[in-house]
Write a protein that holds these residues in place. Structure first.
Motif, short mmCIF file in Angstrom:
data_model
loop_
_atom_site.label_atom_id
_atom_site.label_comp_id
_atom_site.label_asym_id
_atom_site.label_seq_id
_atom_site.Cartn_x
_atom_site.Cartn_y
_atom_site.Cartn_z
N LEU A 1 58.64 -9.81 -79.31
CA LEU A 1 58.78 -11.20 -78.87
C LEU A 1 59.75 -11.30 -77.70
N GLU A 2 60.82 -10.54 -77.75
CA GLU A 2 61.79 -10.50 -76.65
C GLU A 2 61.10 -10.04 -75.37
N ASP A 3 60.26 -8.99 -75.47
CA ASP A 3 59.54 -8.47 -74.30
C ASP A 3 58.57 -9.50 -73.74
N GLU A 4 57.88 -10.21 -74.61
CA GLU A 4 56.92 -11.22 -74.17
C GLU A 4 57.62 -12.32 -73.38
N LEU A 5 58.76 -12.76 -73.86
CA LEU A 5 59.51 -13.78 -73.14
C LEU A 5 60.09 -13.24 -71.85
N THR A 6 60.53 -12.00 -71.86
CA THR A 6 61.09 -11.39 -70.66
C THR A 6 60.04 -11.33 -69.56
N VAL A 7 58.81 -10.97 -69.90
CA VAL A 7 57.73 -10.91 -68.90
C VAL A 7 57.52 -12.28 -68.27
N ALA A 8 57.53 -13.31 -69.09
CA ALA A 8 57.29 -14.66 -68.57
C ALA A 8 58.36 -15.10 -67.58
N PHE A 9 59.58 -14.60 -67.75
CA PHE A 9 60.69 -15.06 -66.92
C PHE A 9 61.26 -13.99 -66.00
N LYS A 10 60.65 -12.80 -65.89
CA LYS A 10 61.28 -11.68 -65.20
C LYS A 10 61.39 -11.83 -63.70
N ARG A 11 60.65 -12.70 -63.09
CA ARG A 11 60.72 -12.86 -61.64
C ARG A 11 61.85 -13.83 -61.24
N ILE A 12 62.59 -14.32 -62.19
CA ILE A 12 63.61 -15.32 -61.92
C ILE A 12 65.00 -14.75 -62.18
#
Length: 122
Positions: A92-103
Motif C-alpha cells: 500500500l505504501e508503494d502504491e501511494l508512493t507511485v501516485a505521488f512520486k513526481r512531486i
C-alpha cells in the motif's frame, strides 16, 4: 461493498475537464482527485437479503500539483484510520508512493515533465 454509479455530475460539478486531454494521451497516468459523494440508491437481493448502496459523485475536482503533498497526507491518514494500521503494509505504501512520486514533498513542485507509467509490472 458499494458500487459506483457510472455517471459524473453535470455542469460545474464535474471538474475533470482540465485533465481530459491528459487522460487520452496518457491513459495509464494516475491523477489525484477529491470527490463529494452520496447514495444514489440501494439494491436489495431478495434471495440473500444483501443490500448494496450505489455511490453517486456529487462533485469531483482535480487536485492541483502544489496541493499534492497535502492530499497525499490526507489519503495516508484516511487509509491508516480505515485499516486500523499505524504503519501501512509495504504494498500500500508503494502504491501511494507511485501516485505521488513526481512531486517534491517539501515544495509541491513537479520534479520532471516526463509522464509516469503506472501500469503494473508483470
Amino acid at each position: 461493498m458499494p458500487k459506483l454509479s457510472a455517471n459524473l455530475p453535470k455542469g460545474d460539478a464535474d471538474g475533470l475537464g482540465p485533465i481530459a486531454r491528459d487522460l487520452i494521451e496518457f491513459p495509464h497516468r494516475q491523477h489525484v482527485v477529491i470527490a463529494v459523494v452520496d447514495c444514489k440508491g440501494v439494491t436489495t437481493d431478495f434471495d440473500t437479503g444483501a443490500t448494496v448502496p450505489t455511490v453517486r459523485i456529487r462533485r469531483i475536482e482535480v487536485v492541483d500539483r502544489a496541493d499534492l503533498p497535502e492530499a497525499e497526507r490526507l489519503v495516508r491518514r484516511a487509509l491508516e484510520r480505515r485499516s486500523g494500521l499505524i504503519v501501512l503494509p509495504l504494498d500500500l505504501e508503494d502504491e501511494l508512493t507511485v501516485a505521488f512520486k513526481r512531486i517534491d514533498p517539501k515544495t509541491g513542485e513537479l520534479l520532471d515533465d516526463e509522464p509516469v507509467d503506472t501500469t503494473p509490472e508483470d
